[in-house]
Design a protein around this motif. Sequence first.
Motif, PDB file in Angstrom:
ATOM      1  N   MET A  78       0.819  -1.206   0.000  1.00 21.60           N
ATOM      2  CA  MET A  78       0.000   0.000   0.000  1.00 21.60           C
ATOM      3  C   MET A  78       0.857   1.262   0.000  1.00 21.60           C
ATOM      4  N   PHE A  79       1.859   1.325   0.857  1.00 21.31           N
ATOM      5  CA  PHE A  79       2.658   2.556   0.910  1.00 21.31           C
ATOM      6  C   PHE A  79       3.544   2.717  -0.316  1.00 21.31           C
ATOM      7  N   ARG A  80       4.026   1.636  -0.896  1.00 22.18           N
ATOM      8  CA  ARG A  80       4.776   1.774  -2.146  1.00 22.18           C
ATOM      9  C   ARG A  80       3.894   2.379  -3.236  1.00 22.18           C
ATOM     10  N   GLN A  81       2.651   1.898  -3.322  1.00 19.98           N
ATOM     11  CA  GLN A  81       1.761   2.451  -4.344  1.00 19.98           C
ATOM     12  C   GLN A  81       1.350   3.883  -4.027  1.00 19.98           C
ATOM     13  N   LEU A  82       1.060   4.178  -2.764  1.00 25.22           N
ATOM     14  CA  LEU A  82       0.703   5.547  -2.405  1.00 25.22           C
ATOM     15  C   LEU A  82       1.842   6.520  -2.709  1.00 25.22           C
ATOM     16  N   LEU A  83       3.059   6.135  -2.364  1.00 24.16           N
ATOM     17  CA  LEU A  83       4.204   7.036  -2.522  1.00 24.16           C
ATOM     18  C   LEU A  83       4.608   7.230  -3.975  1.00 24.16           C
ATOM     19  N   THR A  84       4.205   6.323  -4.846  1.00 24.03           N
ATOM     20  CA  THR A  84       4.546   6.468  -6.273  1.00 24.03           C
ATOM     21  C   THR A  84       3.371   6.953  -7.107  1.00 24.03           C
ATOM     22  N   ARG A  85       2.193   6.428  -6.847  1.00 25.06           N
ATOM     23  CA  ARG A  85       1.031   6.808  -7.653  1.00 25.06           C
ATOM     24  C   ARG A  85       0.430   8.141  -7.219  1.00 25.06           C
ATOM     25  N   LEU A  86       0.425   8.392  -5.903  1.00 22.36           N
ATOM     26  CA  LEU A  86      -0.144   9.637  -5.362  1.00 22.36           C
ATOM     27  C   LEU A  86       0.915  10.283  -4.461  1.00 22.36           C
ATOM     28  N   PRO A  87       2.039  10.727  -5.042  1.00 23.63           N
ATOM     29  CA  PRO A  87       3.190  11.132  -4.237  1.00 23.63           C
ATOM     30  C   PRO A  87       2.960  12.356  -3.361  1.00 23.63           C
ATOM     31  N   ASP A  88       2.004  13.208  -3.725  1.00 25.49           N
ATOM     32  CA  ASP A  88       1.771  14.410  -2.903  1.00 25.49           C
ATOM     33  C   ASP A  88       0.552  14.268  -1.997  1.00 25.49           C
ATOM     34  N   LEU A  89       0.064  13.043  -1.823  1.00 23.91           N
ATOM     35  CA  LEU A  89      -1.081  12.839  -0.935  1.00 23.91           C
ATOM     36  C   LEU A  89      -0.762  13.341   0.463  1.00 23.91           C
TER      37      LEU A  89
END
Length: 421
Positions: A374-385
């Motif tokens: 989950m965090f790998r995808q969040l940090l790459t797909r939605l990096p400014d979340l």
Amino acid sequence: MAADPSLLVDGAFWRRPLADRMQVFAEWRAEGPFVPAHVEVPFFGQSVDFTAVIGHPEVAEISRRPQEFCSGRGSTAIVDLPVDALEYFSSIIVMDDPRHARQRGIVARKFTPRHLQTLLDSVERVCTEVLDGVCEQGEVDLVETVSEPFPLLIICDMLGIPRSEFATVLRCTNVILGAGDLEATGSEDVFTALLSAGMELTGLLNELVEHRRQHPADDLTSALVHTDVGEDWLRPEELAPFFILLTTAGNDTTRNAISHGVDLLARHPDQKAAWQADLGGVTASAVEEILRLASPVVYMRRTATRDTTLAGVDFREGDKVAMFYGAANRDPRVFADPEAMDVRRAPNPHLAFGGPGPHFCLGAHLARRELAVMFRQLLTRLPDLEPAGEPQLLESQSIPLVGGVKHLPVRFTPAPKVGAA
């Protein structure tokens, strides 16, 4: 400051920001690892004295001494479970050996390398599916759209629960771990809501078991109801409590680690930047640091089986002790600069999955995999979340078993869907 143990059983205390609560525990811990306390739970009709254990070595020691501090006398909650509830919530976490070892062994035996690999592979697919559902929106409630559905979809798929029943499982598990929050229970009659949720989940799971007896599939339910000749198996009355445990614990802990993790990274932007700059090198240790700081499971209770001494303090047979994992995971005797977030922290002997001993979390490997993906995808797909507001915590009536985040608004630059991984 002198410890005021009444805070422990005050629902308002558990709605304070995480850092504020941990500061109170730090002040208490400076006085010692044990805090005598008392709790009254009107909807269970119980009034109980207990000792809060807030030091890391002491929590670890209790965990590795199950013969002296057992799980099978009443409950893992501070108060004993009423008899009416035992049918639904008497799972392996409230058992001692040999019953505990037998049931845990049966379940563990069903997690063959092939089943485990299929399950771990599904984590990436479900994560992509969940983020595809929100990535174009730009602003969402992280809990409702990401943290909540992600681990529960994995658990449902693992058990073979159809997606059509997802809303039912979500509602029931929220009641069970809702700590009396009206938004979760829908009623001030917490005990009735708890029993109703247990009955509803049991009915759903019994139907699934009967269906899988006739129509086996590649899921854990089928594996548990179809056994080899001479092989031990979970009896019908053992299946429902196990499934309830799996759908609640396997869902809520990962859910809250994700929610707290996003909030923690926003409060430590340097650590988020370090993680994003080295996903391969940092992810494993960063996940452990989120688990340490978030400690989703607030506490577990044990009961002294005989007169014994721990860290120079005498306990009598029948005394109840509650191990507070979040406080233990910030013990300066074990962790340097314990209030700081360090995504490269090593070693990191946190107790977020419980201490060493027979009750160490059976799903720890899966939870770590879920958080890493989950965090790998969040940090790459939605990096400014980033959070668009403060986390809204459970309106608990007393000490919650799981430190729940109900809502967390977040915003991000919209991104395209990527489809099946």
